[in-house]
Structures are given as structure tokens and as C-alpha cells.
Design an enzyme around this catalytic site. Sequence first.
Site, mmCIF file in Angstrom:
data_model
loop_
_atom_site.group_PDB
_atom_site.id
_atom_site.type_symbol
_atom_site.label_atom_id
_atom_site.label_comp_id
_atom_site.label_asym_id
_atom_site.label_seq_id
_atom_site.Cartn_x
_atom_site.Cartn_y
_atom_site.Cartn_z
ATOM 1 C CG HIS A 218 -2.099 -1.116 1.016
ATOM 2 N ND1 HIS A 218 -3.151 -1.230 2.103
ATOM 3 C CD2 HIS A 218 -2.439 -2.050 0.237
ATOM 4 C CE1 HIS A 218 -3.802 -2.071 1.553
ATOM 5 N NE2 HIS A 218 -3.348 -2.646 0.710
ATOM 6 C CD GLU A 220 -1.924 4.007 3.500
ATOM 7 O OE1 GLU A 220 -3.173 4.017 3.770
ATOM 8 O OE2 GLU A 220 -1.530 3.164 2.389
ATOM 9 C CB CYS A 246 -6.112 -0.991 4.998
ATOM 10 S SG CYS A 246 -4.631 -1.508 5.009
ATOM 11 C CB CYS A 249 -1.742 0.970 5.955
ATOM 12 S SG CYS A 249 -1.214 0.411 4.592
#
Length: 298
Positions: A218, A220, A246, A249
Site C-alpha cells: 500500500h 502508506e 486500512c 497500514c
Amino acid sequence: MILGLSSKSRSWQKAVAAVFVERGYVVMDLASWRLPLGGAALPAYVARWGADWLIRLAEVEIPELANVVVLDLLDGAEVDGMVELQYRRSTPVRFLLMDPPDSVAAAVAAAGLPFEQWDPDGDTTDESRIAVAARRLPMGPARPDWDEYFMRITRMVASRSDCVRRQVGAVLVKDRRIIATGYNGTPRGAKNCSDGGCPRCASDVPSGTDLGECLCLHAEENAILQAAYHGISVRGACLYCTSSPCLLCTKKIINSGVVEVVFDARYSIDGRSMALLDECGITVRRYRPDPRRSIAKP
């Protein structure tokens, strides 16, 4: 500057355009671009160019470095296209409105860009009155606040993603300085997601499910890992992201030392993430443009 006009009155738009032509502006009339299509947005154009396809199509006619008046904005997607023009052309965008369609008025207000709400009372085509309204518009660039500045950059970072599901960008900021960026995608050296590198992304599983099977990192995660790769501490940093994090993360954000998260759009499965961030004392804010950057109706 690129000035967008929207009104049910064509005579008013033409009168405004005439005043700006005297100042050296080029006129681009979207109504003429709609004529070959019979006023209908063909699915092929929407599929290829997006909802703001008309602005993208007409943009090829805008001379480099020219000041332009755009007539006949009819829907919010075209306003969004105007806003994107500001980023692509590094040119300030402004709006003059007089009884515009509801979707246009809403999109202009949401954009946070300067606009003049024209009062339809009296002679709306009086050149001196139009000139006064024109002078009220700030002609220089609208200087973004820090949130807008970093969120614009975050959206640009997201555009580098080749994920077939969703493009997400993240920017880590410390002392108002960018220390790392990241976008979602497969690990370094692996086949790109758009080339079939992630079977989960290429499948038809519902959004937010089977995340443990996804090979893409992801945005992040990639921002935090980029900082670690270059030996940069993210302790005390603020994370800007185009979507809320999410749970996977969120745990990394907390333990990396990030103290604030600013996100643009809500992710459908972020309920537990928000609760955990709050429990751990992380400040979370949803990005919103500053409404004070518009011009009040006189």
C-alpha cells in the site's frame, strides 16, 4: 489565467467574454465542442477520457501560456476538469457564475478556488459592470494552504501507481518538508500489477477482501519503507494519503512514530483503523479545502 463561465444566459457569457477578449484572452466555447456529438457524451469518450472528457478534448486547443475564457460549463465534471487544468498547466483557474446549474455551483464551491457570484438583477451585459466584476477576481495564483499543498502532491504521487484496482498515494511530511513518498504497487523487481504481477488485484474478489493475498504494497507502507531505505526517521511526521488507511497500514503507521494522518477519501473498511488510531493517540483529519478562498457575493 483560465476563467470558466457558467450561466443559463448565453448573452451574459458572450458579453463577459467580449470584455476579456479586449484584455487579450482567447475564447473557448464548449457549446461548439458539443455540437458534433449532438449534445450527448458518448460512452466511448467517457470511457477513454473520464467524466471530464470535454475539457480534456478541448484542452488541445488552448495555446501555451495563453489566458483563456471557457464558456458554457454545464456540469460538475467539467468544473473538475477545469481544476485539473490548473495543475496540468500551472495556471490559476477562476470562475464567474450567474444562475449556473446546481452541479456546477456545487463543484465550484467544493473546488475551493476563487469565484464571483454574479447578481442577475439589472443590466447583466453592461460592460462597465462586467469589468468591475473582473477586477474583483484575483489574477495571481491562489496560494494553497499547507494541507492543500501537500494533498495536491499526494494526488500526483498516486498517479504513478499502476495498480489495476485503485491508485493511492502517500506523502510523509516533517516540519513542512516532504521526507518520503509512496504509491501502491508490487515490490521492487516484481512484475507490475498492471502486467499481471498481482493475481489478487486481477481477480474479481470484492474490494477490501483477501488483502493478505495481495502482492501490492500500500502507499502508506511504501512511504514508510522508502524513508527506512534511505535512513530517514519518520518519528513525529504527518502522513498525507489519498485514502484512509486500512488496518494493516494503520499498525505500521502507529509503530513507525507517525503522529498525524490526513486523508482525502474514506476507505470502505477503515472502521477498526480509525478506532485504533484514536486509541493510540494519533491525530486523524479528513482533508477539506478552505472555503474562505472563494470570493463572497457582493
